[in-house]
Design an enzyme around this catalytic site. Structure first.
Site, short mmCIF file in Angstrom:
data_model
loop_
_atom_site.label_atom_id
_atom_site.label_comp_id
_atom_site.label_asym_id
_atom_site.label_seq_id
_atom_site.Cartn_x
_atom_site.Cartn_y
_atom_site.Cartn_z
N TYR A 150 0.64 -1.19 -0.04
CA TYR A 150 0.05 0.02 -0.03
C TYR A 150 0.91 1.41 0.02
O TYR A 150 1.79 1.40 0.58
CB TYR A 150 -1.01 -0.10 1.07
CG TYR A 150 -2.04 0.91 0.94
CD1 TYR A 150 -3.11 0.64 0.46
CD2 TYR A 150 -1.88 2.33 1.32
CE1 TYR A 150 -4.23 1.62 0.12
CE2 TYR A 150 -3.11 3.18 1.03
CZ TYR A 150 -3.90 2.78 0.52
OH TYR A 150 -5.07 3.82 0.11
N LYS A 182 7.22 8.67 0.26
CA LYS A 182 7.75 9.01 1.57
C LYS A 182 9.06 8.56 1.85
O LYS A 182 9.90 9.08 2.59
CB LYS A 182 6.69 8.71 2.60
CG LYS A 182 5.47 9.04 2.48
CD LYS A 182 5.18 10.64 2.32
CE LYS A 182 4.09 11.30 1.58
NZ LYS A 182 2.76 11.56 2.41
N HIS A 208 7.40 17.71 3.95
CA HIS A 208 5.87 17.44 3.61
C HIS A 208 4.93 18.26 3.03
O HIS A 208 4.17 18.83 4.16
CB HIS A 208 5.46 16.57 4.80
CG HIS A 208 4.09 15.60 4.54
ND1 HIS A 208 3.40 15.26 5.59
CD2 HIS A 208 3.66 14.96 3.36
CE1 HIS A 208 2.31 14.34 4.98
NE2 HIS A 208 2.60 14.33 3.72
N SER A 232 -0.78 14.13 7.33
CA SER A 232 -1.62 13.46 6.40
C SER A 232 -2.98 13.78 6.50
O SER A 232 -3.52 13.72 7.67
CB SER A 232 -1.03 11.97 6.40
OG SER A 232 0.38 11.79 6.37
N ASN A 248 -10.77 29.06 1.78
CA ASN A 248 -9.51 29.37 2.25
C ASN A 248 -8.92 30.38 1.67
O ASN A 248 -7.77 30.77 2.09
CB ASN A 248 -8.84 27.77 2.33
CG ASN A 248 -9.47 27.09 3.50
OD1 ASN A 248 -10.13 27.28 4.14
ND2 ASN A 248 -9.20 25.64 2.96
P1 GTP Z 1 -2.19 13.16 2.30
O1 GTP Z 1 -2.08 12.87 0.94
O2 GTP Z 1 -2.66 12.14 3.33
O3 GTP Z 1 -0.86 13.68 2.70
O4 GTP Z 1 -3.21 14.09 2.77
P2 GTP Z 1 -3.70 15.73 2.38
O5 GTP Z 1 -3.09 16.74 3.36
O6 GTP Z 1 -3.35 16.22 0.99
O7 GTP Z 1 -5.25 15.92 2.58
P3 GTP Z 1 -6.35 16.24 1.48
O8 GTP Z 1 -6.32 17.54 0.86
O9 GTP Z 1 -6.53 14.94 0.72
O10 GTP Z 1 -7.85 16.30 2.53
C1 GTP Z 1 -7.96 15.18 3.56
C2 GTP Z 1 -9.50 15.32 3.93
O11 GTP Z 1 -9.54 16.64 4.56
C3 GTP Z 1 -10.45 15.31 2.81
O12 GTP Z 1 -11.40 14.39 3.15
C4 GTP Z 1 -10.84 16.69 2.68
O13 GTP Z 1 -12.11 16.64 1.96
C5 GTP Z 1 -10.91 17.34 3.87
N1 GTP Z 1 -10.42 18.76 3.81
C6 GTP Z 1 -9.52 19.34 2.97
N2 GTP Z 1 -9.39 20.68 3.12
C7 GTP Z 1 -10.49 21.08 4.27
C8 GTP Z 1 -10.90 22.26 4.56
O14 GTP Z 1 -10.77 23.31 4.39
N3 GTP Z 1 -11.82 22.12 5.53
C9 GTP Z 1 -12.36 20.90 5.86
N4 GTP Z 1 -13.39 20.71 6.81
N5 GTP Z 1 -11.90 19.80 5.44
C10 GTP Z 1 -11.04 19.71 4.42
C1 SPV Z 2 0.47 10.52 3.32
O1 SPV Z 2 -0.03 9.46 4.16
O2 SPV Z 2 1.09 11.49 3.77
C2 SPV Z 2 0.11 10.17 2.10
C3 SPV Z 2 -0.22 8.84 1.62
O3 SPV Z 2 0.32 11.17 1.28
S1 SPV Z 2 1.04 7.81 1.63
O4 SPV Z 2 1.72 7.83 0.24
O5 SPV Z 2 0.58 6.36 1.84
O6 SPV Z 2 1.92 8.16 2.45
MN MN Z 3 1.12 13.00 2.61
#
Ligand code: GTP
Ligand code: SPV
Ligand code: MN
Length: 657
Positions: free
Chosen positions: A271, A280, A300, A322, A568
């Site tokens: 995964y 990562k 990150h 994340s 935002n």
């Molecule tokens: P990784 O890929 O794991 O590193 O995550 P990421 O930081 O890119 O997070 P991502 O943008 O995928 O958002 C993760 C979750 O947070 C999703 O379910 C989004 O819908 C939610 N989310 C993102 N931005 C906001 C926001 O401004 N407000 C709220 N309430 N939820 C948000």
């Molecule tokens: C995170 O967990 O911050 C991700 C997904 O971006 S993974 O590639 O699984 O680390």
């Molecule tokens: Mn990430």
């Protein structure tokens, strides 16, 4: 003594002797009986080459492959070229074996759904190690009796034992794929090369999306070094009881980073970050260690550009843990008229100062591995557009007629259809359990993003004006604040906390420290990392301003107080104006807050702006006490005195509130 290496247009870096090629590969966890120095042609190993010309590979690659083959005993070697034909071939094989589920190809061209074993759904932080001779190279001196959470260290001897118990014969009956890839544009002086050897075809196809795979790598390799990446599912054939056609070995997962050897060995999981080793393991853990040696940063962070209605463009890098909103922010669709957002990257930034003292960032990746749940045409229309074709979906649900589905798409999919959940079972809205796994993901080429920046592959990188930290903070933490200085900003990053998410193995919602959003991704001692951040601040450099944001504050009913997503931009607007020196900030004990009315709320329903910026004294008294204790316990004597001083001053300001 060190060696001068030329690296990029910006600087010559001195690399400590111990990190130079000649001294490498001391921690050879998988050396077999074969004397690899003897390997020169395919005749020296007894595994057939199914595809590609082994003899044409650079000698050091042949030796790396031979060593792995000798230990892991796959049934064949497949040298990847990343071509469309190859993609098609592997895809068809996966489909015929039931590993890939075809979506409606009219609606979703070249899109497939893949389901994993339910025991292999996220990164496994507890089984991820940094391996160095000296423990304190990898992790800080924790206080006695404290369990360190800023990385796991293992000695080379012990890791060798762990690997000796796992690697022999681990690829039996499987094909070993050789993936040559570049993190960053192929041939760019800022890019780094990796070779991943894997026995997972899912990993091959995902790496083709997430990194730049090309036979050109063989030509540019020359006498350059590369990061050695070995990945195995740890499920030699024959295997019994495979679930969802996803072989893995969850009980025995182990992921080892050897920064001194620039090597990664990952066993047991197929995964995401466990297996797509460019992400990562390489671009953060190994790269952060290289970056420390060479004077740059591997973080990150998303990278985005915003252009205001007056046509002025700024670049922002933002670190959120994340599943805390990086992808969403990187693709933000502005709710304010006249603003334009462009995406450079959504997860990882490599940044260094150029000769003019500007911090420049590149996105080392070539794709998005984004969280599916919550993504829809309203929250992230740009992601929805990006993932329409050539996408591998993992652990999402499907409809009977080949549509994808996850939580958040209820309004966009005909809910009367028959659904198949992420475990492959029938599913109906309203029934217990989610249709998609909370950490289900889409894997799509970044080039398909309609707002990808025209400079996203610029080898020079883009100039960063502001750095933002943030996390999920249901309580107490204001929508945005600005740090007083670079040093204070580094302290704010070091104090980062967030509610846990489904991106790793933690259960339930708890507020956890995640300093700099790098807790799971640190490649070296976190105290040294903070000192490195402090050291890069030099008088002749334009240091970006540092901010903290929180989109996730809850009201008493448990609802988000801030609309988030496209709104935002209103906070980003304030940040950009602060970068231009507008006097729209006022002092508070924790940093500079927006003056009343300085955040544009035009067109929004009534908001509790006061509540969004409220600083409850009790909360902050406890927060700084707990944070100091955490850093004391976890980083101990390695915590830079500058950070200790910043914490002390912050505590004094809060006490005087
Ligand atoms: P990784 O890929 O794991 O590193 O995550 P990421 O930081 O890119 O997070 P991502 O943008 O995928 O958002 C993760 C979750 O947070 C999703 O379910 C989004 O819908 C939610 N989310 C993102 N931005 C906001 C926001 O401004 N407000 C709220 N309430 N939820 C948000
Ligand atoms: C995170 O967990 O911050 C991700 C997904 O971006 S993974 O590639 O699984 O680390
Ligand atoms: Mn990430």
């Amino acid at each position: 003594m060190g060696t001068l290496i030329e690296d990029g247009p910006f600087n010559l870096a001195v690399v400590p002797e111990k990190h130079c090629l000649a001294a490498r590969l001391r921690h050879d966890s998988f050396v077999g009986e074969l004397d690899i120095s003897q390997v020169t042609t395919i005749d020296d190993i007894d595994v057939p080459v199914v595809k590609g010309d082994f003899n044409a590979l650079p000698l050091k690659v042949r030796q790396f492959v031979a060593k792995t083959v000798n230990k892991c005993t796959p049934r064949g070697i497949w040298i990847c070229d990343g071509s469309p034909l190859e993609v098609q071939e592997i895809r068809e094989k996966m489909e015929s074996r039931g590993q890939f589920h075809r979506l409606n190809q009219q609606k979703w061209p070249n899109c497939y759904v893949c389901r994993t074993d339910p025991l292999d759904v996220a990164r496994v932080e507890g089984k991820t190690y940094v391996v160095t001779d000296n423990r304190y190279e990898s992790v800080p001196h924790v206080k006695e009796g404290v369990k360190g959470i800023l990385g796991n260290w293992m000695s080379p001897e012990q890791m060798k034992q762990e690997m000796t118990g796992r690697l022999p014969g681990c690829m039996k009956g499987r094909t070993l794929y050789v993936i040559p890839f570049s993190m960053g544009p192929v041939g760019s002086p800022l890019s780094k090369i990796g070779i991943e050897l894997t026995d997972s075809n899912y990993v091959v196809l995902s790496m083709f999306v997430m990194t730049r795979v090309s036979p050109k790598i063989w030509n540019i390799l020359g006498d350059k070094d590369f990061v050695r990446c070995v990945h195995t599912l740890g499920a030699p054939r024959p295997v019994e009881n495979i679930i969802s056609h996803w072989p893995c070995n969850p009980e025995r997962i182990i992921i080892a980073q050897y920064p001194e050897d620039r090597m990664i060995i990952s066993f047991g999981s197929g995964y995401g970050g466990n297996s797509l080793l460019g992400k990562k393991c390489f671009a953060l853990r190994i790269a952060s260690s290289i970056a420390r040696d060479e004077g740059w940063l591997a973080e990150h962070m998303l990278i985005m550009s915003v252009t205001n209605p007056a046509g002025e463009e700024k670049f922002i890098a933002a670190a959120f843990p994340s599943a805390c909103g990086k992808t969403n922010m990187a693709m933000l669709e502005s709710s304010l008229p006249g603003w334009k957002v462009k995406c450079v990257g959504d997860d990882i930034a490599w940044m260094r100062f150029d000769k003019h003292g500007r911090l420049r960032a590149i996105n080392p990746e070539a794709g998005f591995f984004g969280v599916a749940p919550g993504t829809n045409r309203k929250t992230n229309p740009i992601a929805m557009e990006t993932l329409k074709s050539n996408t591998i979906f993992t652990n999402v649900a499907m409809t009977e007629d080949g549509d994808v589905f996850w939580e958040g798409l209820e309004k966009y999919v005909d809910m009367s259809k028959k659904f198949i959940d992420w475990k492959g079972r029938d599913w109906k809205i309203g029934q217990e359990g989610k249709a998609a796994h909370p950490n289900s993901r889409f894997c799509s080429p970044a080039s398909q993003c309609p707002i990808i920046h025209n400079r996203w592959e610029d080898p020079e990188g883009v100039p960063i004006d502001a750095i933002i930290f943030g996390g999920r903070r249901p309580e107490g933490v204001p929508l945005v604040y600005e740090s007083f200085s670079w040093e204070h900003g580094v302290m704010v990053g070091a104090a980062l906390k967030s509610e846990t998410t489904a991106a790793a193995e933690f259960k339930g919602k708890q507020i956890m420290h995640d300093p700099m959003a790098m807790r799971p991704f640190m490649g070296y001692n976190f105290g040294d990392y903070l000192q490195h951040w402090l050291n890069i601040n030099k008088p002749d450099r334009h240091m970006p301003k540092i901010f903290h944001v929180n989109w996730f504050r809850l009201d008493e009913q448990g609802n988000f107080m801030w609309p988030g997503f496209g709104d935002n931009i209103r906070v980003i607007d304030w940040i950009c104006r602060r970068c231009n020196g507008e006097e729209i900030a006022q002092l508070s004990p924790i940093g500079l807050l927006p003056t009343p009315g300085s955040i544009n709320t035009d067109g929004l329903d009534k908001l509790d702006m006061e509540g969004l910026f409220d600083l409850p004294k009790d909360y902050w008294v406890e927060d700084i006490r707990e944070t100091r204790q955490f850093l004391d316990d976890q980083v101990g004597e390695d915590l830079p005195t500058t950070i200790q001083k910043e914490l002390q001053q912050q505590q004094e300001r809060i006490s005087a509130m």
